[in-house]
Design a protein around this motif. Structure first.
Motif, PDB file in Angstrom:
ATOM      1  N   ARG A   1       0.979  -0.937   2.173  1.00  0.00           N
ATOM      2  CA  ARG A   1       0.188  -2.124   1.892  1.00  0.00           C
ATOM      3  C   ARG A   1       1.044  -3.302   1.431  1.00  0.00           C
ATOM      4  O   ARG A   1       0.707  -4.452   1.677  1.00  0.00           O
ATOM      5  N   ASN A   2       2.119  -3.039   0.730  1.00  0.00           N
ATOM      6  CA  ASN A   2       3.017  -4.114   0.279  1.00  0.00           C
ATOM      7  C   ASN A   2       4.356  -4.023   1.016  1.00  0.00           C
ATOM      8  O   ASN A   2       5.431  -4.012   0.413  1.00  0.00           O
ATOM      9  N   LEU A   3       4.279  -3.967   2.343  1.00  0.00           N
ATOM     10  CA  LEU A   3       5.467  -3.716   3.158  1.00  0.00           C
ATOM     11  C   LEU A   3       6.521  -4.803   2.981  1.00  0.00           C
ATOM     12  O   LEU A   3       7.712  -4.500   2.923  1.00  0.00           O
ATOM     13  N   ARG A   4       6.125  -6.059   2.908  1.00  0.00           N
ATOM     14  CA  ARG A   4       7.123  -7.132   2.785  1.00  0.00           C
ATOM     15  C   ARG A   4       7.985  -6.921   1.550  1.00  0.00           C
ATOM     16  O   ARG A   4       9.213  -7.023   1.602  1.00  0.00           O
ATOM     17  N   GLU A   5       7.342  -6.604   0.425  1.00  0.00           N
ATOM     18  CA  GLU A   5       8.085  -6.409  -0.813  1.00  0.00           C
ATOM     19  C   GLU A   5       8.922  -5.123  -0.772  1.00  0.00           C
ATOM     20  O   GLU A   5      10.078  -5.103  -1.182  1.00  0.00           O
ATOM     21  N   TRP A   6       8.301  -4.032  -0.275  1.00  0.00           N
ATOM     22  CA  TRP A   6       9.010  -2.751  -0.257  1.00  0.00           C
ATOM     23  C   TRP A   6      10.172  -2.775   0.725  1.00  0.00           C
ATOM     24  O   TRP A   6      11.257  -2.263   0.439  1.00  0.00           O
ATOM     25  N   ARG A   7       9.957  -3.393   1.877  1.00  0.00           N
ATOM     26  CA  ARG A   7      11.028  -3.543   2.866  1.00  0.00           C
ATOM     27  C   ARG A   7      12.175  -4.360   2.279  1.00  0.00           C
ATOM     28  O   ARG A   7      13.351  -4.010   2.440  1.00  0.00           O
ATOM     29  N   GLY A   8      11.857  -5.457   1.595  1.00  0.00           N
ATOM     30  CA  GLY A   8      12.899  -6.271   0.982  1.00  0.00           C
ATOM     31  C   GLY A   8      13.695  -5.491  -0.047  1.00  0.00           C
ATOM     32  O   GLY A   8      14.927  -5.615  -0.136  1.00  0.00           O
ATOM     33  N   HIS A   9      13.002  -4.651  -0.820  1.00  0.00           N
ATOM     34  CA  HIS A   9      13.674  -3.804  -1.810  1.00  0.00           C
ATOM     35  C   HIS A   9      14.629  -2.824  -1.138  1.00  0.00           C
ATOM     36  O   HIS A   9      15.784  -2.667  -1.576  1.00  0.00           O
ATOM     37  N   LEU A  10      14.190  -2.167  -0.058  1.00  0.00           N
ATOM     38  CA  LEU A  10      15.032  -1.183   0.615  1.00  0.00           C
ATOM     39  C   LEU A  10      16.244  -1.836   1.280  1.00  0.00           C
ATOM     40  O   LEU A  10      17.362  -1.308   1.202  1.00  0.00           O
ATOM     41  N   LEU A  11      16.036  -2.978   1.922  1.00  0.00           N
ATOM     42  CA  LEU A  11      17.159  -3.652   2.581  1.00  0.00           C
ATOM     43  C   LEU A  11      18.175  -4.144   1.552  1.00  0.00           C
ATOM     44  O   LEU A  11      19.393  -4.067   1.788  1.00  0.00           O
ATOM     45  N   ALA A  12      17.704  -4.643   0.424  1.00  0.00           N
ATOM     46  CA  ALA A  12      18.621  -5.086  -0.625  1.00  0.00           C
ATOM     47  C   ALA A  12      19.408  -3.894  -1.178  1.00  0.00           C
ATOM     48  O   ALA A  12      20.602  -4.000  -1.484  1.00  0.00           O
ATOM     49  N   GLN A  13      18.737  -2.756  -1.296  1.00  0.00           N
ATOM     50  CA  GLN A  13      19.409  -1.538  -1.759  1.00  0.00           C
ATOM     51  C   GLN A  13      20.514  -1.144  -0.795  1.00  0.00           C
ATOM     52  O   GLN A  13      21.629  -0.787  -1.212  1.00  0.00           O
ATOM     53  N   MET A  14      20.246  -1.218   0.504  1.00  0.00           N
ATOM     54  CA  MET A  14      21.257  -0.884   1.501  1.00  0.00           C
ATOM     55  C   MET A  14      22.413  -1.884   1.463  1.00  0.00           C
ATOM     56  O   MET A  14      23.583  -1.493   1.610  1.00  0.00           O
ATOM     57  N   GLU A  15      22.107  -3.150   1.257  1.00  0.00           N
ATOM     58  CA  GLU A  15      23.159  -4.165   1.189  1.00  0.00           C
ATOM     59  C   GLU A  15      24.114  -3.886   0.032  1.00  0.00           C
ATOM     60  O   GLU A  15      25.335  -4.038   0.164  1.00  0.00           O
ATOM     61  N   ARG A  16      23.565  -3.480  -1.107  1.00  0.00           N
ATOM     62  CA  ARG A  16      24.417  -3.153  -2.257  1.00  0.00           C
ATOM     63  C   ARG A  16      25.309  -1.954  -1.939  1.00  0.00           C
ATOM     64  O   ARG A  16      26.490  -1.930  -2.319  1.00  0.00           O
TER      65      ARG A  16
ATOM     66  N   PRO B   1      -4.831  -2.971  -8.394  1.00  0.00           N
ATOM     67  CA  PRO B   1      -5.850  -2.537  -9.340  1.00  0.00           C
ATOM     68  C   PRO B   1      -5.298  -2.028 -10.662  1.00  0.00           C
ATOM     69  O   PRO B   1      -6.052  -1.650 -11.541  1.00  0.00           O
ATOM     70  N   TYR B   2      -3.957  -1.985 -10.784  1.00  0.00           N
ATOM     71  CA  TYR B   2      -3.380  -1.358 -11.958  1.00  0.00           C
ATOM     72  C   TYR B   2      -2.131  -2.130 -12.359  1.00  0.00           C
ATOM     73  O   TYR B   2      -1.388  -2.600 -11.497  1.00  0.00           O
ATOM     74  N   PRO B   3      -1.859  -2.320 -13.651  1.00  0.00           N
ATOM     75  CA  PRO B   3      -0.680  -3.086 -14.093  1.00  0.00           C
ATOM     76  C   PRO B   3       0.602  -2.270 -13.962  1.00  0.00           C
ATOM     77  O   PRO B   3       1.013  -1.570 -14.881  1.00  0.00           O
ATOM     78  N   TYR B   4       1.250  -2.317 -12.801  1.00  0.00           N
ATOM     79  CA  TYR B   4       2.436  -1.504 -12.551  1.00  0.00           C
ATOM     80  C   TYR B   4       3.612  -1.979 -13.390  1.00  0.00           C
ATOM     81  O   TYR B   4       3.784  -3.172 -13.635  1.00  0.00           O
ATOM     82  N   PHE B   5       4.460  -1.036 -13.806  1.00  0.00           N
ATOM     83  CA  PHE B   5       5.621  -1.341 -14.632  1.00  0.00           C
ATOM     84  C   PHE B   5       6.887  -1.492 -13.803  1.00  0.00           C
ATOM     85  O   PHE B   5       7.962  -1.786 -14.343  1.00  0.00           O
ATOM     86  N   ALA B   6       6.802  -1.254 -12.501  1.00  0.00           N
ATOM     87  CA  ALA B   6       7.916  -1.449 -11.569  1.00  0.00           C
ATOM     88  C   ALA B   6       7.305  -1.668 -10.194  1.00  0.00           C
ATOM     89  O   ALA B   6       6.123  -1.395  -9.977  1.00  0.00           O
ATOM     90  N   LEU B   7       8.121  -2.181  -9.255  1.00  0.00           N
ATOM     91  CA  LEU B   7       7.605  -2.414  -7.908  1.00  0.00           C
ATOM     92  C   LEU B   7       7.111  -1.098  -7.326  1.00  0.00           C
ATOM     93  O   LEU B   7       7.886  -0.151  -7.185  1.00  0.00           O
ATOM     94  N   PRO B   8       5.836  -1.012  -6.979  1.00  0.00           N
ATOM     95  CA  PRO B   8       5.325   0.251  -6.436  1.00  0.00           C
ATOM     96  C   PRO B   8       5.431   0.310  -4.919  1.00  0.00           C
ATOM     97  O   PRO B   8       5.493  -0.713  -4.241  1.00  0.00           O
ATOM     98  N   LEU B   9       5.458   1.521  -4.413  1.00  0.00           N
ATOM     99  CA  LEU B   9       5.208   1.769  -2.997  1.00  0.00           C
ATOM    100  C   LEU B   9       3.717   2.053  -2.890  1.00  0.00           C
ATOM    101  O   LEU B   9       3.229   3.059  -3.409  1.00  0.00           O
ATOM    102  N   ARG B  10       2.970   1.173  -2.227  1.00  0.00           N
ATOM    103  CA  ARG B  10       1.526   1.350  -2.091  1.00  0.00           C
ATOM    104  C   ARG B  10       1.247   1.699  -0.636  1.00  0.00           C
ATOM    105  O   ARG B  10       1.449   0.899   0.270  1.00  0.00           O
ATOM    106  N   ILE B  11       0.796   2.927  -0.406  1.00  0.00           N
ATOM    107  CA  ILE B  11       0.689   3.437   0.954  1.00  0.00           C
ATOM    108  C   ILE B  11      -0.684   4.052   1.196  1.00  0.00           C
ATOM    109  O   ILE B  11      -1.224   4.772   0.352  1.00  0.00           O
TER     110      ILE B  11
END
Length: 272
Positions: free
Chosen positions: A159-174, A214-224
């Motif tokens: 559901r939050n693919l743009r954010e999750w994809r950006g997180h994974l690509l940044a992780q790979m870049e590091r 629907p919930y106050p997440y404490f870190a970027l979630p994977l919502r699937i």
């Protein structure tokens, strides 16, 4: 992944790692309890570093274990770090420990990947997420990045693919910046080029705006999406401290922790 060895000596390799870490010769010398003059002599080939100095500089420069062997070879020393296969008898205790950890984490998803994101072990909880993934992505060797970001993989259900994809690509870049791995760079270029599903292309998509978290997440979630509901997870990645084997150094254990009570209840109901 392969170890790159040069016939130009260890100096250019060390200079390359130092420049990549954006350290001056003086800064590296202070970290390694040496002098800028000695570092300069090593880099230009006017001085041959001892085996101890090569390893000390590699540690201060945070050179991956695999590439530390390349530095030693270039300096004229034997490799210090073994590279076992995962089915090597000497890793039997490690394998048993990992398998116990993965089983103990059920029903929550957990997996182990190598330095190129090839899945080397996973628990039953991962099966919940893989429902609906195209068969060709589930043919060994499985690759966690391909499964997640491929348009026939998990991507259409995130559901939050743009954010999750950006997180994974940044992780790979590091990781690419740290390891300078051609194989990892090739994988990055492949998955970064995957087309986005229609819903994820427009950040102002009306459906997403009408679907607040629907919930106050404490870190970027994977919502699937799964079976008519949305499951939410946060990811934790663990590696081994001070590894002396190349294979072990490149292993990473990823656990997906439920990020809201509804996800906890649903996963537990599957094993009820």
């Amino acid at each position: 992944m392969t170890t790159v060895v040069t016939d130009k000596g260890v100096g250019p390799l060390l200079r390359g790692w130092r420049e990549q870490r954006r350290l001056s010769q003086l800064a590296l010398a202070l970290l390694a309890d040496s002098s800028a003059r000695h570092i300069s002599f090593i880099e230009t080939g006017r001085a041959r570093p001892s085996e101890e100095m090569v390893l000390r500089l590699a540690e201060r420069l945070e050179v991956p274990v695999r590439e530390r062997n390349a530095l030693l070879l270039a300096a004229g020393y034997a490799p210090k770090y073994t590279e076992s296969t995962l089915d090597d008898p000497q890793l039997e205790t490690l394998r048993a420990g990992i398998e116990q950890l993965l089983r103990g984490y059920d029903p929550y998803p957990a997996l182990v990947v190598d330095g190129a994101y090839t899945v080397v072990a996973a628990n039953e909880g991962i099966g919940v997420l893989l429902s609906g993934v195209a068969e060709h992505l589930l043919t060994p060797p499985l690759n966690a990045m391909r499964i997640t970001l491929h348009p026939e993989g998990l991507a259409p259900r995130i559901r939050n693919l743009r954010e999750w994809r950006g997180h994974l690509l940044a992780q790979m870049e590091r990781q690419i910046a740290l390891s300078r791995s051609p194989a990892l760079r090739k994988l990055y270029e492949e998955v970064a080029a995957y087309p986005l599903p229609e819903r994820a292309r427009d950040p102002e998509d009306r459906e997403d705006r009408e679907d607040p978290e629907p919930y106050p997440y404490f870190a970027l979630p994977l919502r699937i999406e799964h079976d008519g509901r949305v499951l939410s997870f946060v990811s934790s990645i663990s590696t081994f401290n001070t590894p002396t084997d190349v294979t072990v150094a490149e292993l990473a254990i990823e656990t997906l922790l439920p990020a809201d009570p509804a996800t906890v209840d649903y996963l537990r109901s599957l094993t009820g």
